[in-house]
Design an enzyme around this catalytic site. Structure first.
Site, short mmCIF file in Angstrom:
data_model
loop_
_atom_site.label_atom_id
_atom_site.label_comp_id
_atom_site.label_asym_id
_atom_site.label_seq_id
_atom_site.Cartn_x
_atom_site.Cartn_y
_atom_site.Cartn_z
N SER A 97 -7.19 -3.38 -0.06
CA SER A 97 -5.85 -3.95 0.05
C SER A 97 -4.78 -2.85 -0.07
O SER A 97 -4.77 -1.92 0.73
CB SER A 97 -5.67 -5.04 -1.01
OG SER A 97 -4.58 -5.89 -0.69
N ASP A 239 -8.03 -10.31 2.93
CA ASP A 239 -7.90 -9.39 1.79
C ASP A 239 -9.25 -9.03 1.16
O ASP A 239 -10.01 -9.89 0.73
CB ASP A 239 -7.01 -10.06 0.75
CG ASP A 239 -6.55 -9.10 -0.33
OD1 ASP A 239 -6.85 -7.90 -0.23
OD2 ASP A 239 -5.89 -9.56 -1.27
#
Length: 355
Positions: A97, A239
């Site tokens: 991320s 994510d």
């Protein structure tokens, strides 16, 4: 980029899947250092604030592991800058991320002052824009997320492009690995490792695209679509923090490995009012990003972990340049205090290194 030939294989066999097996990890209590000539003395001579000077021909090679954390990742960038100014050279980078964003910039060759300029220069509010609750609900129904990731991908392409990096073939082989989550199969995916099994040549695949997949927080950003060229399936990538927010599991080699982690100040979790589907979705994702900070650390063969205490909502993108600089400096100060400097007088050499 043509598809990779060969029969389709089961998902578990084809994908580079992230799993943590303690018996496969090798823990190291000592740091292996290498003395190398630098290609650019300017890069290591001083930082953007003139705080530290590093001997021009000294580097300490290390693997860097960078945690995800939304906007708080600005502090991760600051910590990475401090490590560079301390004389560290990250020849292998692993990130999730926000940590994937920082890792990609380091792999592209950003130095400490360039990292600072990059994160302070980003228009953070622009990445998500300003939408009413109604428009967010409509976007969720139509596109599976409040905001498109196109603006973030455009920023990533521009930042990486400054260093001539577009594809994984433009950076050293195995220097960068980022974690994403395959929503269709409920699996953790490592890029670029998984690309051949999906029918793609890693050398021609966009680094910015892979990082966007890793950073596409569910609900906040729309999942990134990619076609599995072997099976013909459309996959939704999101994510990587759902798989491994701190991907220390990917560190499997001997040598120095430094992890960069985020923490809230003790007792400072912010209360969020939940009164509808949008606020609920935001709270759920926010909890997924930060809740594990109260738990013991995960397994991983790290020689050191830099802990960065940051009091900032992970999903609050309303960050002005002055605030971005504050967050960057928080990370820089934390890493400066926790990492040793490389000096000309003390530089143990990796016994297996041949100059």
């Amino acid at each position: 980029m043509g598809p990779t030939k060969g029969p389709a294989q089961p998902v578990g066999a084809r994908y580079a899947v992230l799993e943590c097996h303690l018996e496969h990890l090798h823990f190291h209590n000592s740091v292996s250092w290498r003395v190398l000539p630098t290609l650019s003395t300017e890069r290591h001579s001083s930082n953007s604030r003139g705080l530290i000077r590093v001997h021009a021909d000294m580097k300490r090679l290390a693997t860097g592991v960078f945690e995800g954390g939304g906007v708080r990742g600005i502090a991760i960038a600051g910590a990475a800058a401090a490590a560079i100014d301390k004389g560290y050279e990250f020849d292998r980078l692993v990130g999730t991320s926000a940590g994937a964003i920082v890792s990609s910039l380091l792999a592209a060759g950003y130095d400490s002052s360039e990292l600072r300029e990059a994160v302070v220069g980003v228009d953070w509010p622009m990445l998500v824009g300003h939408k009413s609750v109604l428009r967010k609900n409509l976007a969720m129904v139509r596109r599976l997320g409040f905001h498109s990731g196109k603006r973030l991908e455009r920023v990533l392409r521009e930042l990486l492009g400054r260093k001539g990096v577009r594809h994984f073939g433009d950076i050293p082989h195995q220097s960068l690995r980022v974690v994403a989550t395959d929503l269709n199969h409920g699996r953790g995916i490592v890029f670029p490792d998984a690309l051949p099994s999906l029918g793609y040549d890693p050398s021609g695949f966009s680094v910015a695209r892979a990082v966007l997949m890793s950073a596409s927080v569910p609900f906040v950003f729309q999942p990134v679509r990619i076609i599995d060229r072997v099976s013909g399936e459309e996959l939704l990538m999101a994510d990587g923090a759902m798989t491994a927010r701190f991907p220390a599991q990917l560190v499997t080699r001997d040598g120095s490995a430094i992890g960069f982690r985020l923490r809230f100040p003790t007792g400072s979790h912010h209360h969020k009012t939940i009164n509808g589907p949008v606020s609920l979705a935001t709270a759920v994702i926010g909890a997924g990003i930060t809740a594990r900070e109260d738990l013991p650390p995960v397994c991983g063969p790290l020689t050191q972990t830099v802990k960065i205490v940051v009091d900032q909502d992970s999903l609050d993108f309303d960050v002005a340049p002055a605030r971005a600089l504050e967050l960057f400096d928080v990370g820089y100060t934390a890493a400066s205090r926790q990492l040793e400097s490389v000096t000309a007088d003390f530089a143990p050499v990796d016994k297996d290194f041949v100059p």
